[in-house]
Design an enzyme around this catalytic site. Structure first.
Site, PDB file in Angstrom:
ATOM      1  N   ASP A 108      27.346 113.986  49.767  1.00 38.43           N
ATOM      2  CA  ASP A 108      27.657 114.279  51.168  1.00 38.43           C
ATOM      3  C   ASP A 108      29.141 113.998  51.431  1.00 38.43           C
ATOM      4  O   ASP A 108      29.643 112.920  51.094  1.00 38.43           O
ATOM      5  CB  ASP A 108      26.781 113.358  52.047  1.00 38.43           C
ATOM      6  N   ARG A 125      19.088 105.044  60.344  1.00 43.96           N
ATOM      7  CA  ARG A 125      19.671 103.722  60.643  1.00 43.96           C
ATOM      8  C   ARG A 125      18.987 103.104  61.861  1.00 43.96           C
ATOM      9  O   ARG A 125      18.685 101.898  61.882  1.00 43.96           O
ATOM     10  CB  ARG A 125      21.169 103.863  60.920  1.00 43.96           C
TER      11      ARG A 125
END
Ligand code: G3H
Ligand code: 13P
Ligand code: ZN
Length: 309
Positions: free
Chosen positions: A82, A260
């Protein structure tokens, strides 16, 4: 069961109403939660590793964790870099077994972005590894007071067509209103779907990628704030907008922030409710469950890719 590229999964997603989820991984519980959800939902899945994740976990650990997930579950997984920021980083990932890489030259002028992307494409294609590039700048409407200001940094459809032609890139990340992180919009979430349609019309064979696609579920934000956190005003892209985008060439949808939040909300709640516990398995286990449930929901209800493996 294997590590696989994106060619086939994108070919199937391109002319359909669904998209494949690309989820960022940083440790074992995150890997397990995502791949368990993919198995449960029979969904295609991309696990992506950022430069920051490599620095935190160290490259070999993440690679081996992803390999272990494939072995353990029998689910085929694409292992993707990424936001690669250099040829050298992309090369290192290709040389060590990644099955897809992103070169993000979006911060450079157009011609320099083309040069860098082309360099990575030439190397990657020698090894049959597909490459994602990015054109336009991700800026949510929070970054600019007016929508028109934000639009100035969005992907220009004609440039996207020229970029794909000149680089030979396999997929393209575009800017249509999303941004990274938990504070994407001050007002109503907005995506420039008309611009997306134009881009898709000009390059109908190129799978498009939407970064910054977390919806920042308010249940997680509230749990974080209730159990000692401080994330006031966090807001993401509404989920129906992501589902809509999947109809016009968006094949890959990037999600990190929601992982997260799910993990942190679960752990914060556990710590407050069980102050006597100090065995990490006691709080990382429920955090893994929270990730699995959230990812399964995305696959089933938002990306609509359940059963598409
Ligand atoms: O696009 C950014 C991803 O959320 C990865 O974030 O660089 O903090 O690992 P990171
Ligand atoms: P979010 O911050 O919206 O999760 O986006 C993640 C992303 O785009 C990773 O490349
Ligand atoms: Zn991103």
């Amino acid at each position: 069961m294997a590590l696989i590229g994106t060619k086939e999964m994108f070919a199937k997603a391109l002319n359909s109403d669904y998209a494949v989820g690309a989820f960022n991984v940083n440790n074992m519980e995150i890997v397990q939660g995502i791949v368990d959800a993919a198995k449960q939902e029979e969904a295609p899945v991309i696990l992506q590793v950022s430069a920051g994740a490599r620095k935190y976990a160290r490259p070999a650990y993440l690679r081996k964790l992803v390999e272990a997930a494939v072995e353990d579950t029998g689910v085929d997984v694409c292992l993707h870099l990424d936001h690669g920021d250099s040829f050298e980083l992309c090369k290192d990932c290709i040389d060590t077994g990644f099955t897809s890489v992103m070169i993000d030259g979006s911060k450079y002028p157009f011609e320099e972005n083309i040069r860098l992307t082309k360099q990575v494409v030439e190397y990657a294609h020698e090894f049959g590894v597909p490459v994602e590039a990015e054109l336009g700048k991700l800026s949510g409407v929070e970054d600019a007071v007016h929508v028109s200001e934000a639009e100035a940094s969005f992907t220009v459809p004609e440039e996207a067509a020229e970029f794909v032609e000149k680089t030979g890139v396999d997929s393209l990340a575009i800017a249509i209103g999303t941004s990274h992180g938990a504070y994407k919009f001050k007002g109503t979430p907005y995506l420039d779907i008309e611009r997306l349609k134009k881009i898709h019309k000009l390059i109908p064979d190129t799978p498009l990628v939407l970064h910054g696609s977390s919806s920042v579920p308010q249940e997680f934000v509230e749990l974080c704030n209730e159990y000692g956190g401080h994330v006031p005003g966090a807001r993401g892209v509404s989920e129906p907008l992501i589902t809509e985008a999947a109809k016009y060439g968006i094949c890959k949808v990037n999600i990190d922030t929601d992982l997260r939040l799910a993990m942190t909300a679960s752990i914060r709640k556990f710590f407050v409710e069980h102050p006597e516990e100090f065995d990490p398995r006691k709080y990382l286990g429920p955090a893994r469950d929270a990730i699995r449930a959230m990812v399964a929901h995305k696959m089933r209800d938002v990306l609509k890719c359940s059963g598409k493996r």
